[in-house]
Motif scaffolding. Structure first.
Motif, mmCIF file in Angstrom:
data_model
loop_
_atom_site.group_PDB
_atom_site.id
_atom_site.type_symbol
_atom_site.label_atom_id
_atom_site.label_comp_id
_atom_site.label_asym_id
_atom_site.label_seq_id
_atom_site.Cartn_x
_atom_site.Cartn_y
_atom_site.Cartn_z
ATOM 1 N N VAL A 160 0.936 -1.211 -0.025
ATOM 2 C CA VAL A 160 -0.090 -0.152 0.057
ATOM 3 C C VAL A 160 0.691 1.088 -0.193
ATOM 4 C CG1 VAL A 160 -1.764 1.360 1.363
ATOM 5 C CG2 VAL A 160 -1.899 -1.220 1.140
ATOM 6 N N ALA A 161 0.644 2.387 -0.949
ATOM 7 C CA ALA A 161 1.120 3.388 -0.852
ATOM 8 C C ALA A 161 0.176 4.353 0.054
ATOM 9 C CB ALA A 161 1.225 4.120 -2.158
ATOM 10 N N LEU A 162 0.646 4.938 1.071
ATOM 11 C CA LEU A 162 -0.194 5.654 2.031
ATOM 12 C C LEU A 162 0.418 7.002 2.175
ATOM 13 C CD1 LEU A 162 -2.202 5.476 4.132
ATOM 14 C CD2 LEU A 162 -0.886 4.724 5.522
ATOM 15 N N ARG A 163 -0.399 8.142 1.995
ATOM 16 C CA ARG A 163 0.180 9.549 2.217
ATOM 17 C C ARG A 163 -1.066 10.387 2.813
ATOM 18 N NH1 ARG A 163 0.282 11.871 -3.469
ATOM 19 N NH2 ARG A 163 2.391 11.082 -3.601
ATOM 20 N N PHE A 164 -0.637 11.050 3.765
ATOM 21 C CA PHE A 164 -1.507 12.068 4.540
ATOM 22 C C PHE A 164 -0.638 13.132 5.174
ATOM 23 C CE2 PHE A 164 -0.306 8.295 7.121
ATOM 24 C CZ PHE A 164 0.273 8.922 8.321
#
Length: 116
Positions: free
Chosen positions: A50-54
């Motif tokens: 998973v690519a996760l950005r926040f």
């Protein structure tokens, strides 16, 4: 759980805080984030990763006034439970070793080394 974590601090530029066990995490990071747009918050599955950005959950900003963005490549069993940014916040960011580590290093005057 294996994590690659890229972010920046108040005075230091983008770097990897966790390397996911790779000597060079950049190729793995580039592969997983290659189809991700520029949205400030996203959760994008690539196979079992998973690519996760926040944006920083506490709204921290760098010295130029930009909101800090955190990007993770998550693999292993934890990735199976991440389908949304909220899932990622719960399963990745809220781990003490992540949130607490960033609180410790984000305001340091010099970059920190990858520790993962």
């Amino acid at each position: 759980m294996s994590l690659i974590w890229a972010t920046r601090g108040r005075t230091w530029g983008i770097r990897f805080l966790l390397d996911g066990g790779f000597d060079d995490p950049l190729p793995e990071y580039d592969t997983v984030f290659s189809d991700v747009g520029d949205e400030p918050a996203t959760c994008h599955r690539v196979g079992r990763k998973v690519a996760l950005r926040f944006p920083d959950p506490l709204g921290r900003i760098d010295r130029s006034g930009r909101v800090i963005i955190h990007e993770f490549v998550v693999s292993g069993p934890t990735a199976d439970g991440i389908h949304t940014v909220d899932d990622g916040l719960r399963l990745v960011w809220n781990q003490p070793q992540i949130a607490d580590e960033y609180a410790r290093v984000w305001d340091q005057p010099t970059p920190v080394s990858a520790s993962g």
